[in-house]
Design an enzyme around this catalytic site. Sequence first.
Site, mmCIF file in Angstrom:
data_model
loop_
_atom_site.group_PDB
_atom_site.id
_atom_site.type_symbol
_atom_site.label_atom_id
_atom_site.label_comp_id
_atom_site.label_asym_id
_atom_site.label_seq_id
_atom_site.Cartn_x
_atom_site.Cartn_y
_atom_site.Cartn_z
ATOM 1 N N CYS A 110 -13.261 -5.602 4.669
ATOM 2 C CA CYS A 110 -12.790 -4.903 6.274
ATOM 3 C C CYS A 110 -11.851 -3.841 6.518
ATOM 4 C CB CYS A 110 -11.706 -5.948 6.759
ATOM 5 S SG CYS A 110 -12.638 -8.085 6.638
ATOM 6 N N GLU A 191 -6.611 -1.298 6.353
ATOM 7 C CA GLU A 191 -6.923 -3.026 5.846
ATOM 8 C C GLU A 191 -6.850 -2.541 4.014
ATOM 9 O OE1 GLU A 191 -7.449 -6.645 6.756
ATOM 10 O OE2 GLU A 191 -8.223 -7.580 5.052
HETATM 11 C C1 LIG Z 1 -16.350 -7.610 -0.129
HETATM 12 C C2 LIG Z 1 -14.694 -7.678 -0.120
HETATM 13 C C3 LIG Z 1 -14.462 -9.525 1.059
HETATM 14 C C4 LIG Z 1 -13.135 -9.003 1.049
HETATM 15 N N1 LIG Z 1 -12.582 -9.890 2.284
HETATM 16 C C5 LIG Z 1 -11.265 -10.573 1.568
HETATM 17 C C6 LIG Z 1 -10.627 -11.288 2.812
HETATM 18 O O1 LIG Z 1 -11.235 -12.716 3.381
HETATM 19 N N2 LIG Z 1 -9.599 -11.453 2.891
HETATM 20 C C7 LIG Z 1 -8.454 -10.573 1.551
HETATM 21 O O2 LIG Z 1 -7.805 -10.679 1.843
HETATM 22 N N3 LIG Z 1 -9.557 -10.529 1.205
HETATM 23 C C8 LIG Z 1 -9.713 -9.610 1.242
HETATM 24 N N4 LIG Z 1 -10.766 -8.259 0.273
HETATM 25 C C9 LIG Z 1 -10.233 -7.277 0.185
HETATM 26 C C10 LIG Z 1 -9.549 -7.394 -1.738
HETATM 27 O O3 LIG Z 1 -10.191 -8.373 -2.022
HETATM 28 C C11 LIG Z 1 -7.937 -7.883 -1.949
HETATM 29 O O4 LIG Z 1 -7.388 -7.442 -1.097
HETATM 30 C C12 LIG Z 1 -8.050 -7.305 -3.692
HETATM 31 O O5 LIG Z 1 -6.652 -6.533 -3.900
HETATM 32 C C13 LIG Z 1 -8.508 -7.155 -4.640
HETATM 33 O O6 LIG Z 1 -8.382 -7.479 -6.099
HETATM 34 P P1 LIG Z 1 -8.612 -6.534 -7.153
HETATM 35 O O7 LIG Z 1 -8.193 -7.511 -8.278
HETATM 36 O O8 LIG Z 1 -10.252 -6.160 -7.091
HETATM 37 O O9 LIG Z 1 -7.803 -5.504 -6.964
HETATM 38 P P2 LIG Z 1 -7.805 -4.407 -7.336
HETATM 39 O O10 LIG Z 1 -8.941 -3.596 -6.149
HETATM 40 O O11 LIG Z 1 -7.956 -3.618 -8.513
HETATM 41 O O12 LIG Z 1 -6.398 -3.357 -6.801
HETATM 42 C C14 LIG Z 1 -5.686 -3.824 -5.360
HETATM 43 C C15 LIG Z 1 -4.596 -3.266 -5.780
HETATM 44 O O13 LIG Z 1 -4.228 -4.342 -6.526
HETATM 45 C C16 LIG Z 1 -2.613 -3.684 -6.980
HETATM 46 N N5 LIG Z 1 -2.791 -4.298 -8.887
HETATM 47 C C17 LIG Z 1 -3.952 -5.854 -9.025
HETATM 48 N N6 LIG Z 1 -3.422 -5.933 -9.805
HETATM 49 C C18 LIG Z 1 -2.272 -5.736 -10.015
HETATM 50 C C19 LIG Z 1 -0.964 -6.666 -10.900
HETATM 51 N N7 LIG Z 1 -1.274 -7.784 -12.205
HETATM 52 N N8 LIG Z 1 -0.244 -5.769 -10.843
HETATM 53 C C20 LIG Z 1 0.556 -5.608 -10.239
HETATM 54 N N9 LIG Z 1 -0.200 -5.033 -9.375
HETATM 55 C C21 LIG Z 1 -2.042 -5.051 -9.394
HETATM 56 C C22 LIG Z 1 -3.473 -2.696 -7.490
HETATM 57 O O14 LIG Z 1 -2.764 -1.698 -7.856
HETATM 58 C C23 LIG Z 1 -3.632 -1.708 -6.108
HETATM 59 O O15 LIG Z 1 -2.537 -1.216 -5.762
HETATM 60 C C24 LIG Z 1 -12.652 -8.368 0.419
HETATM 61 C C25 LIG Z 1 -13.062 -7.183 0.021
HETATM 62 C C26 LIG Z 1 -13.967 -6.745 -0.221
HETATM 63 C C27 LIG Z 1 -14.453 -5.553 -1.559
#
Ligand SMILES: Cc1cc2nc3c(=O)[nH]c(=O)nc-3n(C[C@H](O)[C@H](O)[C@H](O)COP(=O)(O)OP(=O)(O)OC[C@H]3O[C@@H](n4cnc5c(N)ncnc54)[C@H](O)[C@@H]3O)c2cc1C
Length: 223
Positions: A110, A191
């Site tokens: 989003c 977001e």
């Molecule tokens: C197709 C799609 C659908 C989605 N749907 C939703 C939804 O329905 N609801 C929702 O809330 N979100 C949704 N998201 C958003 C997303 O999945 C989340 O916000 C999540 O944070 C991503 O996690 P990641 O591990 O990939 O983090 P990354 O994208 O790798 O990192 C996100 C942030 O978290 C920090 N981070 C990651 N791991 C750690 C750690 N261990 N310690 C400290 N900081 C850390 C990183 O530094 C970065 O700033 C969606 C995303 C996509 C692409």
Amino acid sequence: MLDLGITGVQWYARIPGTIGGAVFNNIHGGTHFISEVVKKVKVLDKDNKIRTLSGKALGLSYDKSRFHDFAEIILSVEFELFRGDAKRAKQVAFEWAKRKSLQPPRSAGCTFKNISNEDKERLDFPTTSAGYIIEHILKMSGYKIGGAKVSTSHHNFVVNDGDATAKDYTTLVKLIQKETKKKLDIDLVPEIIFLGEFWFGNVPGCQGGGVSSTPFEERVVWD
Ligand SMILES: Cc1cc2nc3c(=O)[nH]c(=O)nc-3n(C[C@H](O)[C@H](O)[C@H](O)COP(=O)(O)OP(=O)(O)OC[C@H]3O[C@@H](n4cnc5c(N)ncnc54)[C@H](O)[C@@H]3O)c2cc1C
């Protein structure tokens, strides 16, 4: 877990990411937030010390946690789940996973947070959905800048339609924000989290990119 009758995270089925990312951004499914079940988090702080923080100390709110402001790495998370109606929870997980599977790939999720209930009432809208504004008010469904395109199926998603650059993406985000401000006097808040020099302009301490301790809204340099 659900087979063991353990419930409490069924609303987050198929949200992409790690546990660290989920807590960092306090992921949500509908009206539920992962903060509801986070009991403790073990972190490595900037002094290389391992500390355990209680769920209450994490400052978890909509798309927000203390980890946005402090240089701490989440090492592990303890959840407090509960025995509940596993049959119902399985249905909920199935429905959310189905919904997620229909969302456009090649996107960052989003683009904007939904609007507040106050704005919804003020404008007499049927929903707080940012996608509703993009589709029905701005009529920008399918709008394209370079390779970045407003999804025609999920209007709050900007997809990479082939060869989108960060600039295409952010220019489109900026345009949507400008139009929304002009038409509705609403500041749509992204977001997604933007990283890199491109975003940080002349904000001190942010030239190298990465997450800064400055709140997002103050960091963004649009023009
Ligand atoms: C197709 C799609 C659908 C989605 N749907 C939703 C939804 O329905 N609801 C929702 O809330 N979100 C949704 N998201 C958003 C997303 O999945 C989340 O916000 C999540 O944070 C991503 O996690 P990641 O591990 O990939 O983090 P990354 O994208 O790798 O990192 C996100 C942030 O978290 C920090 N981070 C990651 N791991 C750690 C750690 N261990 N310690 C400290 N900081 C850390 C990183 O530094 C970065 O700033 C969606 C995303 C996509 C692409």
